[in-house]
Motif scaffolding. Structure first.
Motif, PDB file in Angstrom:
ATOM      1  N   TYR A 182       0.834  -1.213   0.000  1.00 31.13           N
ATOM      2  CA  TYR A 182       0.000   0.000   0.000  1.00 31.13           C
ATOM      3  C   TYR A 182       0.868   1.261   0.000  1.00 31.13           C
ATOM      4  N   ILE A 183       1.934   1.236   0.761  1.00 26.41           N
ATOM      5  CA  ILE A 183       2.848   2.384   0.796  1.00 26.41           C
ATOM      6  C   ILE A 183       3.444   2.632  -0.587  1.00 26.41           C
ATOM      7  N   HIS A 184       3.830   1.575  -1.286  1.00 28.22           N
ATOM      8  CA  HIS A 184       4.402   1.725  -2.622  1.00 28.22           C
ATOM      9  C   HIS A 184       3.377   2.233  -3.628  1.00 28.22           C
ATOM     10  N   GLU A 185       2.123   1.919  -3.395  1.00 30.40           N
ATOM     11  CA  GLU A 185       1.066   2.401  -4.295  1.00 30.40           C
ATOM     12  C   GLU A 185       0.697   3.854  -4.016  1.00 30.40           C
ATOM     13  N   CYS A 186       0.810   4.280  -2.758  1.00 28.83           N
ATOM     14  CA  CYS A 186       0.252   5.580  -2.345  1.00 28.83           C
ATOM     15  C   CYS A 186       1.271   6.556  -1.769  1.00 28.83           C
ATOM     16  N   PHE A 187       2.574   6.314  -1.970  1.00 25.27           N
ATOM     17  CA  PHE A 187       3.586   7.194  -1.370  1.00 25.27           C
ATOM     18  C   PHE A 187       3.446   8.637  -1.827  1.00 25.27           C
ATOM     19  N   LEU A 213      -0.823  10.351   3.363  1.00 25.89           N
ATOM     20  CA  LEU A 213      -0.526   8.982   3.777  1.00 25.89           C
ATOM     21  C   LEU A 213       0.127   9.000   5.157  1.00 25.89           C
ATOM     22  N   ASN A 214      -0.441   8.249   6.098  1.00 26.38           N
ATOM     23  CA  ASN A 214       0.120   8.214   7.453  1.00 26.38           C
ATOM     24  C   ASN A 214      -0.169   6.868   8.110  1.00 26.38           C
ATOM     25  N   ASN A 215       0.271   6.722   9.332  1.00 24.32           N
ATOM     26  CA  ASN A 215       0.111   5.440  10.045  1.00 24.32           C
ATOM     27  C   ASN A 215      -1.345   5.001  10.128  1.00 24.32           C
ATOM     28  N   VAL A 216      -2.230   5.956  10.340  1.00 22.87           N
ATOM     29  CA  VAL A 216      -3.653   5.623  10.504  1.00 22.87           C
ATOM     30  C   VAL A 216      -4.246   5.106   9.202  1.00 22.87           C
ATOM     31  N   SER A 217      -4.011   5.833   8.100  1.00 24.21           N
ATOM     32  CA  SER A 217      -4.587   5.409   6.819  1.00 24.21           C
ATOM     33  C   SER A 217      -4.001   4.076   6.355  1.00 24.21           C
ATOM     34  N   ILE A 226      10.970   5.322   1.166  1.00 27.68           N
ATOM     35  CA  ILE A 226      10.430   5.091  -0.186  1.00 27.68           C
ATOM     36  C   ILE A 226      10.328   6.409  -0.945  1.00 27.68           C
ATOM     37  N   ARG A 227       9.872   7.450  -0.296  1.00 28.59           N
ATOM     38  CA  ARG A 227       9.744   8.754  -0.958  1.00 28.59           C
ATOM     39  C   ARG A 227      11.111   9.292  -1.399  1.00 28.59           C
ATOM     40  N   ILE A 228      12.113   9.127  -0.563  1.00 32.40           N
ATOM     41  CA  ILE A 228      13.459   9.600  -0.906  1.00 32.40           C
ATOM     42  C   ILE A 228      14.017   8.789  -2.075  1.00 32.40           C
TER      43      ILE A 228
END
Length: 296
Positions: free
Chosen positions: A193-198, A203-207, A238-240
């Motif tokens: 999910y992080i890779h799809e939505c970075f 995007l945060n811990n809750v979502s 991932i963002r970096i």
């Protein structure tokens, strides 16, 4: 394992590099084989949820589409000798510029490229094999950079030799080596999910935990206990990494890149980039431009 099929392989080497890092490193998933030799340091490799502790002199061989997280665990920088390859040459695949696996690629798994998916992905080398491997790898690296006539044939032959070194040391492995990481199904779902939505600044811990279907506290606990990092740190990593790719591409300015990879401001991006990479993104961009001009 049955090795008769190996008589037909004709490896294509796609990328060769020497990587130095001190925390997280590597892609989440690649569309080709990844051969990694630990030249210095120690690291934990999570390969499809199985944890392997690697040290200087070890080889890790990941088959296509194997999820992986690599985290340095030593006080000295982790130095990896890495090359990417296909077992068989394919003209269309040979034109692929990047090694990370996209969703589209995952649906087009080539069966013949999955011949090594049942092996234990780690080998521990004796000193003589370490010396031999380093000589051959450095020659492979030089051929890849020089791109002189005939380099592809030389790289193919070296790839076969390095594969042989890996496979012959499999006999010395421990049968119980590597254990499935507790809670991996939740961790993997979160990372996908992080890779799809970075790129989403919200995007945060809750979502992320809501998408996974567990409480934020439980998911945070799994990341910290099993991977040794926080969810926030992984998102930033991932963002970096995505930002570095875009800087190398040279198609966007830094403000556009910061926005595209999910940072709410150029100031936050610059601060996070320097903290992770050690230099400001502007200096990283200048270094990449100088490197391109030097190779022209």
């Amino acid at each position: 394992m049955d090795e008769s099929w190996m008589n037909s392989i004709s490896p294509f080497v796609r990328a060769v590099r020497i990587m130095k890092s001190s925390s997280l490193t590597g892609e989440w998933m690649d569309h080709d084989h990844v051969f990694t030799y630990i030249e210095q340091g120690e690291a934990v490799f999570f390969l499809s949820g199985v944890k392997y502790e690697a040290r200087e002199g070890d080889i890790l061989l990941m088959h296509p589409f194997m999820s992986h997280i690599i985290k340095s665990t030593s006080t000295v920088p982790l130095i990896q000798y890495i090359f990417h390859f296909d077992l068989y040459y394919d003209e269309e695949r040979s034109l692929l510029k990047y090694t990370n696996a996209t969703k589209r690629m995952r649906k087009k798994v080539v069966d013949r490229e999955m011949k090594l998916d049942s092996i234990v992905p780690i080998s521990h080398l004796q000193l003589a094999d370490r010396i031999d491997l380093k000589k051959r790898f450095l020659l492979l690296h030089k051929e890849f950079l020089d791109k002189r006539p005939g380099s592809s044939l030389i790289m193919k032959s070296i790839c076969l030799e390095l594969l042989h070194i890996f496979l012959k040391n499999q006999a010395d492995r421990k049968d119980d080596e590597g254990k499935m990481t507790k809670g991996w199904a939740f961790i993997e779902r979160a990372i996908n999910y992080i890779h799809e939505c970075f790129s989403d600044p919200q995007l945060n811990n809750v979502s992320i935990s809501e998408h996974v279907g567990v409480s934020t506290n439980h998911l945070s606990h799994l990341f910290k206990k099993q991977l040794g990092i926080s969810i926030h740190k992984y998102v930033t990593h991932i963002r970096i990494e995505q930002a570095k790719k875009r800087i190398v591409d040279g198609k966007l300015n830094l403000t556009e890149i910061a926005d595209e990879v999910g940072f709410s401001s150029i100031h936050l991006f610059s601060r996070s980039f320097k903290s992770a990479v050690g230099i400001m993104p502007s200096k990283f961009a200048a270094m990449q431009t100088a490197l391109i001009n030097e190779n022209r």
